[in-house]
Scaffold this active site. Structure first.
Site, PDB file in Angstrom:
ATOM      1  N   ASN A 219      19.860  -0.976   4.346  1.00  0.00           N
ATOM      2  CA  ASN A 219      21.092  -0.872   3.554  1.00  0.00           C
ATOM      3  C   ASN A 219      22.208  -0.480   4.524  1.00  0.00           C
ATOM      4  O   ASN A 219      22.261   0.654   4.984  1.00  0.00           O
ATOM      5  CB  ASN A 219      20.897   0.198   2.466  1.00  0.00           C
ATOM      6  CG  ASN A 219      22.174   0.471   1.714  1.00  0.00           C
ATOM      7  OD1 ASN A 219      23.146  -0.290   1.810  1.00  0.00           O
ATOM      8  ND2 ASN A 219      22.193   1.550   0.948  1.00  0.00           N
ATOM      9  N   TRP A 220      23.091  -1.432   4.801  1.00  0.00           N
ATOM     10  CA  TRP A 220      24.130  -1.170   5.808  1.00  0.00           C
ATOM     11  C   TRP A 220      25.328  -0.403   5.262  1.00  0.00           C
ATOM     12  O   TRP A 220      26.213  -0.024   6.015  1.00  0.00           O
ATOM     13  CB  TRP A 220      24.595  -2.492   6.425  1.00  0.00           C
ATOM     14  CG  TRP A 220      23.603  -3.071   7.393  1.00  0.00           C
ATOM     15  CD1 TRP A 220      22.471  -2.485   7.852  1.00  0.00           C
ATOM     16  CD2 TRP A 220      23.664  -4.356   8.028  1.00  0.00           C
ATOM     17  NE1 TRP A 220      21.829  -3.317   8.737  1.00  0.00           N
ATOM     18  CE2 TRP A 220      22.545  -4.468   8.864  1.00  0.00           C
ATOM     19  CE3 TRP A 220      24.567  -5.425   7.973  1.00  0.00           C
ATOM     20  CZ2 TRP A 220      22.293  -5.598   9.641  1.00  0.00           C
ATOM     21  CZ3 TRP A 220      24.324  -6.556   8.741  1.00  0.00           C
ATOM     22  CH2 TRP A 220      23.199  -6.638   9.570  1.00  0.00           C
ATOM     23  N   LYS A 221      25.373  -0.249   3.949  1.00  0.00           N
ATOM     24  CA  LYS A 221      26.492   0.501   3.342  1.00  0.00           C
ATOM     25  C   LYS A 221      27.825  -0.054   3.856  1.00  0.00           C
ATOM     26  O   LYS A 221      27.934  -1.261   4.063  1.00  0.00           O
ATOM     27  CB  LYS A 221      26.335   1.998   3.625  1.00  0.00           C
ATOM     28  CG  LYS A 221      24.918   2.480   3.307  1.00  0.00           C
ATOM     29  CD  LYS A 221      24.760   3.972   3.331  1.00  0.00           C
ATOM     30  CE  LYS A 221      23.313   4.309   2.992  1.00  0.00           C
ATOM     31  NZ  LYS A 221      23.086   5.716   2.793  1.00  0.00           N
TER      32      LYS A 221
ATOM     33  N   HIS B 289      22.601   2.382  -6.447  1.00  0.00           N
ATOM     34  CA  HIS B 289      22.441   3.293  -5.295  1.00  0.00           C
ATOM     35  C   HIS B 289      23.142   4.612  -5.624  1.00  0.00           C
ATOM     36  O   HIS B 289      24.188   4.627  -6.272  1.00  0.00           O
ATOM     37  CB  HIS B 289      23.029   2.659  -4.029  1.00  0.00           C
ATOM     38  CG  HIS B 289      22.688   3.456  -2.811  1.00  0.00           C
ATOM     39  ND1 HIS B 289      23.400   4.582  -2.455  1.00  0.00           N
ATOM     40  CD2 HIS B 289      21.692   3.328  -1.911  1.00  0.00           C
ATOM     41  CE1 HIS B 289      22.845   5.102  -1.369  1.00  0.00           C
ATOM     42  NE2 HIS B 289      21.812   4.367  -1.018  1.00  0.00           N
TER      43      HIS B 289
ATOM     44  N   GLU C 198      24.997   6.510  -4.003  1.00  0.00           N
ATOM     45  CA  GLU C 198      26.410   6.624  -3.612  1.00  0.00           C
ATOM     46  C   GLU C 198      27.304   5.945  -4.647  1.00  0.00           C
ATOM     47  O   GLU C 198      28.415   6.401  -4.921  1.00  0.00           O
ATOM     48  CB  GLU C 198      26.603   6.030  -2.202  1.00  0.00           C
ATOM     49  CG  GLU C 198      26.039   6.974  -1.144  1.00  0.00           C
ATOM     50  CD  GLU C 198      25.435   6.293   0.065  1.00  0.00           C
ATOM     51  OE1 GLU C 198      25.739   5.108   0.312  1.00  0.00           O
ATOM     52  OE2 GLU C 198      24.636   6.945   0.774  1.00  0.00           O
TER      53      GLU C 198
ATOM     54  N   GLU D 213      14.851   7.205  -4.114  1.00  0.00           N
ATOM     55  CA  GLU D 213      15.618   7.833  -3.042  1.00  0.00           C
ATOM     56  C   GLU D 213      16.117   9.201  -3.510  1.00  0.00           C
ATOM     57  O   GLU D 213      17.124   9.277  -4.235  1.00  0.00           O
ATOM     58  CB  GLU D 213      16.821   6.963  -2.678  1.00  0.00           C
ATOM     59  CG  GLU D 213      16.449   5.593  -2.172  1.00  0.00           C
ATOM     60  CD  GLU D 213      17.555   4.995  -1.313  1.00  0.00           C
ATOM     61  OE1 GLU D 213      17.262   4.623  -0.168  1.00  0.00           O
ATOM     62  OE2 GLU D 213      18.702   4.918  -1.763  1.00  0.00           O
TER      63      GLU D 213
ATOM     64  N   GLY E 238      20.706  10.212   4.332  1.00  0.00           N
ATOM     65  CA  GLY E 238      21.667  10.430   5.405  1.00  0.00           C
ATOM     66  C   GLY E 238      21.718  11.866   5.887  1.00  0.00           C
ATOM     67  O   GLY E 238      22.616  12.261   6.624  1.00  0.00           O
TER      68      GLY E 238
ATOM     69  N   SER F 235      16.426   8.970   4.852  1.00  0.00           N
ATOM     70  CA  SER F 235      16.127   9.386   6.233  1.00  0.00           C
ATOM     71  C   SER F 235      14.826   8.789   6.781  1.00  0.00           C
ATOM     72  O   SER F 235      14.113   9.446   7.549  1.00  0.00           O
ATOM     73  CB  SER F 235      16.116  10.912   6.350  1.00  0.00           C
ATOM     74  OG  SER F 235      17.392  11.433   6.014  1.00  0.00           O
TER      75      SER F 235
ATOM     76  N   GLY G  69      18.775   3.280   5.513  1.00  0.00           N
ATOM     77  CA  GLY G  69      20.192   3.223   5.835  1.00  0.00           C
ATOM     78  C   GLY G  69      20.425   3.276   7.329  1.00  0.00           C
ATOM     79  O   GLY G  69      20.331   2.269   8.042  1.00  0.00           O
ATOM     80  N   GLY G  70      20.702   4.487   7.835  1.00  0.00           N
ATOM     81  CA  GLY G  70      21.088   4.678   9.236  1.00  0.00           C
ATOM     82  C   GLY G  70      20.205   3.967  10.243  1.00  0.00           C
ATOM     83  O   GLY G  70      20.694   3.328  11.183  1.00  0.00           O
TER      84      GLY G  70
HETATM   85  P1  PGA Z   1      19.396   6.789   5.056  1.00  0.00           P
HETATM   86  O1  PGA Z   1      19.945   5.994   3.757  1.00  0.00           O
HETATM   87  O2  PGA Z   1      18.193   6.029   5.531  1.00  0.00           O
HETATM   88  O3  PGA Z   1      20.529   6.745   6.050  1.00  0.00           O
HETATM   89  O4  PGA Z   1      19.051   8.159   4.606  1.00  0.00           O
HETATM   90  C1  PGA Z   1      19.055   5.453   2.829  1.00  0.00           C
HETATM   91  C2  PGA Z   1      19.813   4.787   1.715  1.00  0.00           C
HETATM   92  O5  PGA Z   1      20.876   5.290   1.314  1.00  0.00           O
HETATM   93  O6  PGA Z   1      19.379   3.750   1.185  1.00  0.00           O
END
Ligand code: PGA
Length: 251
Positions: free
Chosen positions: A9-11, A96, A98, A168, A174, A213, A234-235
Site C-alpha cells: 500500500n503506497w499511500k 483503510h 487512514e 490492521e 507505521g 509494520s 505500507g512502508g
Molecule cells: P505499514 O502500513 O506497513 O507502514 O505499517 C500498513 C498499512 O497501512 O497498510
C-alpha cells in the site's frame, strides 16, 4: 487452498515517474512470485495507476486505494468503478484506517463500495482493525466484529470468495509497533469465525491478511500463522529491495 498474497500500500507516496520505475524493476520478482504460487501487487495513488498497469508484469496485482460506489455524478474529487475498469484494474482497498480516520469512511460506506465492486466482478480488500484506545480497553473483537458484520452482511455470496480482508490494528500501522503473531492469529481466526457465521463456508476461501509494520524481517512469522494468508504492507513496500525481501523471506 488459499494462495498467499502480498500487497503493498503506497499511500500518498511516489510520483508517477517513480511508480513506473518501480513497475519496470519488479518484473522478474513478480515472475518469481508467480512461480511460487504467491500473488503480489501494489496499490499506487490514482495518478500512478496507469503507469504501473502499463509497465508492470501482467501478473502484478494493481489496486486502487479507494473508489466511489456510484458510477458517475456530482461527486467532486471522486473516482468511479468504470474509470478503474477502463484501465484494466480489478482490485481496490476499502476502509483503510487512514481513510476511516481522516475521510469519514464508515462501515456503511465500505459496505456500499464492496457491494458495487462485487457487482462489477472486482476484488475488494476490506481493512478492519481497532485503535490503540480500543485495544487498551479490550474492545478489539467487538470492534472488528462490527466492522465485518456491517461491511459484509448481505453481499452477494456467489462472489464473496474473491474478497480479501486485511486485519490492521491501527496502533501498529507505521509505528514500528508490531502486533505479536499470537494477536495476529487470534484476531484473524476470530474474523474467519465471524465470517463463517455470517456467510457460511465461503469464509474458508476468503483470504485474510495481516497489516501493520510488516517488514522483510518479520513477515515469515506472520505468514506461518494458519489464518494469516498474506500481508498488507505500507512502508516496507516502497523500496524495491525491501519489497523483494518480503517475497524472498516467505519462500
Ligand atoms: P505499514 O502500513 O506497513 O507502514 O505499517 C500498513 C498499512 O497501512 O497498510
Amino acid at each position: 487452498m488459499r494462495r498467499k498474497l502480498l500487497l503493498g500500500n503506497w499511500k500518498m507516496n511516489k510520483l508517477a515517474s517513480e511508480a513506473k520505475e518501480f513497475a519496470l524493476q519488479s518484473k522478474a520478482l513478480i515472475q518469481k512470485a508467480k512461480e511460487n504460487n504467491v500473488d503480489m501487487g501494489v496499490a499506487p495513488t490514482y495518478l500512478s495507476l496507469q503507469a504501473v498497469k502499463e509497465n508492470a508484469s501482467k501478473d502484478m496485482i494493481v489496486a486502487a486505494q479507494n473508489v466511489h460506489f456510484k458510477e458517475s455524478g456530482a461527486f467532486t474529487g471522486e473516482v468511479s468503478i468504470p474509470m478503474l475498469k477502463e484501465l484494466g484494474l480489478d482490485w481496490v482497498i476499502i476502509g483503510h484506517s487512514e481513510r476511516r480516520t481522516y475521510d469519514n469512511e464508515t462501515n456503511e460506506k465500505c459496505h456500499l463500495k464492496m457491494e458495487a465492486l462485487l457487482a462489477n466482478d472486482m476484488v475488494p480488500v476490506y481493512c478492519v482493525g481497532e485503535t490503540l484506545a480500543q485495544f487498551e480497553a479490550g474492545q478489539t473483537k467487538e470492534v472488528v466484529k462490527e466492522q465485518v458484520e456491517v461491511g459484509l452482511r448481505g453481499l452477494d455470496l456467489s462472489k464473496l470468495s474473491r474478497l480479501v480482508v486485511a486485519y490492521e490494528p491501527v496502533w501498529s500501522i507505521g509505528t514500528g509497533k508490531n502486533a505479536s503473531t499470537e494477536i495476529a492469529q487470534d484476531v484473524c481466526k476470530f474474523i474467519r469465525d465471524v465470517m463463517r457465521e455470517l456467510l457460511g463456508d465461503v469464509a474458508d476461501e476468503i483470504r485474510i491478511l495481516y497489516g501493520g509494520s510488516v517488514k522483510p524481517e518479520n513477515i515469515r512469522a506472520y505468514l506461518s500463522c494458519p489464518d494469516v494468508d498474506g500481508a498488507l504492507v505500507g512502508g516496507a513496500s516502497l523500496k524495491i529491495e525491501s519489497y523483494e525481501g518480503l517475497l524472498n523471506n516467505i519462500l
